[in-house]
Design a protein around this motif. Sequence first.
Motif: not given
Length: 309
Positions: A40-67
């Motif tokens: 379960g813990l590993l599953t949660l970590l994977l989910l958190w990692h996936w969400e983090t990656v998604q957020k980072l991608k979104q942030l990178e996209k937003t940052a690119a737009q802002n730049d």
Amino acid sequence: MEEHAYSVEFPKFPRRRRQCCQRGTLLALLGLVTTAMWAGLLTLLLLWHWETVQKLKQLEKTAAQNDLETVQKLKQLEKTAAQNVSQVSKDLERHKGEQVAQESQAAKMSQSMEKIQDEQNRMKSQDSELSRNLNGLREDLSDLQSQGLNERRAALHTLDRLQEEVAKLWIELRVSNGSTCNTCPDDWVHFQKKCYYFGEGPKRWIQARFACSKLHGRLVSIHSQEEQDFLTRHANKKGSWIGLRDLNIEGEFVWMDQNPLDYSNWQPGEPNNGGQGEDCVMMRASGHWNDAFCGSYLDGWVCDRLVTC
């Protein structure tokens, strides 16, 4: 039939063996639970990692737009700044030109102010001289007016004396021709060649003088002991104003009829000009004279005038 009780006996395992089985079971369960928790813990970590990656991608996209927007804004700001610098340069050049013109104008105004100040100083000098001349003219005019008033006053006094002398001569002429000259207005008392009015009521010396003028007479002038005795008999016993004063020159007493002081009846020790200044003369109940303050109120005042024929 006899019943026989049969009993089945199970093999009895030793107690130690049962305990070992229980421990193994517990360990197995604990392992399963632990494995499940780690899974379960590993599953949660994977989910958190996936969400983090998604957020980072979104942030990178937003940052690119802002730049991109920032770059565009910076370019726009650079363009605006360049325009502003150009406009400021033009304004600065224009202001420099205006400043030069203003400095030139200020120099001209300074020269004009110096000329105006010089003119003001010259006018002040002329004004001071004119003021001195004007003051001199005013003093001369004041002297002339004073001299004219004195001459007019002297002329009027002379005219009054001449008119009185003429009136006396006319009376004597009428008497010599047999006329009776002893007529006086109502409430006036005849004595010798004059009529006398014995006024009553509190008055100052100047008020008594005006009261006599309204009655076509003047404050009495006394020139003989006989006249003094007559006045003593009829005058107010609280004191009366008479027509003698030294208002113009201290100590130089003058009668209202302008005749010289050829008779006097001063109280012993008088006149003394005591108190706050005593320039007018009163007659006491005894008939003696006393110089008094002109602003004092007396209950009596005596007027005289010539008789008519």
